[in-house]
Scaffold this motif. Structure first.
Motif, PDB file in Angstrom:
ATOM      1  N   GLY A 192      51.862  34.371  32.693  1.00 18.87           N
ATOM      2  CA  GLY A 192      51.989  32.941  32.947  1.00 18.87           C
ATOM      3  C   GLY A 192      50.658  32.258  32.814  1.00 18.87           C
ATOM      4  N   PRO A 193      50.502  31.395  31.797  1.00 21.21           N
ATOM      5  CA  PRO A 193      49.204  30.743  31.563  1.00 21.21           C
ATOM      6  C   PRO A 193      48.774  29.836  32.699  1.00 21.21           C
ATOM      7  N   GLY A 194      49.696  29.515  33.617  1.00 20.14           N
ATOM      8  CA  GLY A 194      49.339  28.669  34.747  1.00 20.14           C
ATOM      9  C   GLY A 194      48.806  29.432  35.933  1.00 20.14           C
ATOM     10  N   SER A 195      48.973  30.761  35.917  1.00 19.74           N
ATOM     11  CA  SER A 195      48.489  31.577  37.028  1.00 19.74           C
ATOM     12  C   SER A 195      46.980  31.787  36.901  1.00 19.74           C
ATOM     13  N   PRO A 196      46.287  32.101  38.009  1.00 21.86           N
ATOM     14  CA  PRO A 196      44.832  32.327  37.924  1.00 21.86           C
ATOM     15  C   PRO A 196      44.463  33.434  36.934  1.00 21.86           C
ATOM     16  N   VAL A 197      45.205  34.547  36.973  1.00 23.62           N
ATOM     17  CA  VAL A 197      44.905  35.651  36.057  1.00 23.62           C
ATOM     18  C   VAL A 197      45.215  35.244  34.627  1.00 23.62           C
ATOM     19  N   GLY A 198      46.348  34.552  34.434  1.00 20.39           N
ATOM     20  CA  GLY A 198      46.722  34.099  33.101  1.00 20.39           C
ATOM     21  C   GLY A 198      45.692  33.153  32.510  1.00 20.39           C
ATOM     22  N   GLN A 199      45.189  32.234  33.329  1.00 12.94           N
ATOM     23  CA  GLN A 199      44.172  31.300  32.851  1.00 12.94           C
ATOM     24  C   GLN A 199      42.898  32.033  32.448  1.00 12.94           C
ATOM     25  N   ARG A 200      42.523  33.021  33.282  1.00 12.66           N
ATOM     26  CA  ARG A 200      41.296  33.774  32.993  1.00 12.66           C
ATOM     27  C   ARG A 200      41.424  34.519  31.675  1.00 12.66           C
ATOM     28  N   LEU A 201      42.571  35.175  31.469  1.00 12.35           N
ATOM     29  CA  LEU A 201      42.777  35.933  30.240  1.00 12.35           C
ATOM     30  C   LEU A 201      42.883  35.018  29.027  1.00 12.35           C
ATOM     31  N   LEU A 202      43.533  33.867  29.203  1.00  9.05           N
ATOM     32  CA  LEU A 202      43.681  32.935  28.090  1.00  9.05           C
ATOM     33  C   LEU A 202      42.321  32.384  27.652  1.00  9.05           C
ATOM     34  N   LYS A 203      41.466  32.069  28.626  1.00  5.87           N
ATOM     35  CA  LYS A 203      40.117  31.581  28.298  1.00  5.87           C
ATOM     36  C   LYS A 203      39.320  32.663  27.560  1.00  5.87           C
ATOM     37  N   ALA A 204      39.414  33.881  28.071  1.00  8.62           N
ATOM     38  CA  ALA A 204      38.662  34.972  27.444  1.00  8.62           C
ATOM     39  C   ALA A 204      39.153  35.224  26.025  1.00  8.62           C
ATOM     40  N   GLY A 205      40.484  35.265  25.851  1.00  7.72           N
ATOM     41  CA  GLY A 205      41.051  35.515  24.534  1.00  7.72           C
ATOM     42  C   GLY A 205      40.693  34.425  23.540  1.00  7.72           C
ATOM     43  N   THR A 206      40.747  33.173  23.992  1.00  7.55           N
ATOM     44  CA  THR A 206      40.415  32.043  23.116  1.00  7.55           C
ATOM     45  C   THR A 206      38.943  32.068  22.730  1.00  7.55           C
ATOM     46  N   PHE A 207      38.084  32.365  23.711  1.00  2.04           N
ATOM     47  CA  PHE A 207      36.646  32.454  23.443  1.00  2.04           C
ATOM     48  C   PHE A 207      36.359  33.519  22.391  1.00  2.04           C
TER      49      PHE A 207
END
Length: 227
Positions: A192-207
């Motif tokens: 879930g991109p809205g969860s804290p873990v999801g946001q962290r992983l999405l930022k890392a993956g995008t970077f």
């Protein structure tokens, strides 16, 4: 953290770690020693495939009795590696994370006149076991630093490093990093991109995806410099 010369027990633990396939960094961590201490110890005494703790200990004792000068690999006062050109390049590669035997093989190929060596050439020149060379060249081929050619006349492999190898190594590294980026993005979607873990992983993956894109674009743009 202990200081001073390595003890015979520590050398036995180094040998056991090499047998188990541990990295220099992991062996050093278990000993509470700097990684450079372990890498120099192994290099001075036969390399990973031929390291013998008792022989290494005897050789150290003999050097101490003779009052031998400092090892050139210990470096210069400003922190740069000392020794020959080969030694300095190997030390810099090891500091950047490349396993020492892999670095030694790579540097020997880089500094050869035609950039070509057989496994037998490398064994003879580096004075290490065939198994050590085999592991090193396989890793170099896998990472794109070296390519393998077949000599049809002598029925043996020849390992080659050329200018294009630098491009291929960058391209392979980029693909591997891009795989990590995509895995992080997929995990973010699952969690879930809205969860804290999801946001962290999405930022890392995008970077990572953006950085890899820039790196590959730059490699493609400047590839002509290698031709």
């Amino acid at each position: 953290m202990p200081g001073g010369r390595l003890t015979q027990q520590e050398r036995q633990r180094i040998a056991a770690g090499l047998t188990d396939g541990l990295s220099y960094a992991e062996i050093a961590r278990r000993l509470g020693r700097p990684t450079s201490t372990v890498s120099r110890e192994v290099t001075r005494n036969g390399g990973p495939g031929d390291y013998r703790p008792r022989s290494a200990h005897r050789a150290t004792v003999q050097r101490a009795r003779r009052g031998a000068p400092a090892d050139p690999l210990d470096g210069t006062p400003d922190g740069t590696p000392g020794g020959t050109v080969d030694d300095r390049i190997v030390e810099l590669a090891v500091r950047s994370g490349m396993p020492r035997m892999m670095a030694r093989v790579h540097v020997d190929l880089l500094l050869s006149e035609d950039g070509r060596r057989t496994a037998a050439d490398l064994v003879r020149r580096l004075k290490v076991s065939p198994a050590s060379v085999s592991v090193a060249v396989n890793s170099l081929v896998e990472h794109g630093y070296v390519r393998r050619e077949r000599d049809p006349l002598r029925r043996r492999d020849v390992y080659v490093v050329d200018d294009e190898a630098w491009y291929h190594s960058v391209a392979i590294s980029a693909r591997q990093t891009l795989g990590s980026a995509r895995a992080a993005q997929e995990a973010a979607e699952t969690l879930g991109p809205g969860s804290p873990v999801g946001q962290r992983l999405l930022k890392a993956g995008t970077f990572l995806e953006r950085v890899v894109g820039d790196m590959q674009e730059s490699a493609d743009r400047w590839r002509t410099l290698l031709r």
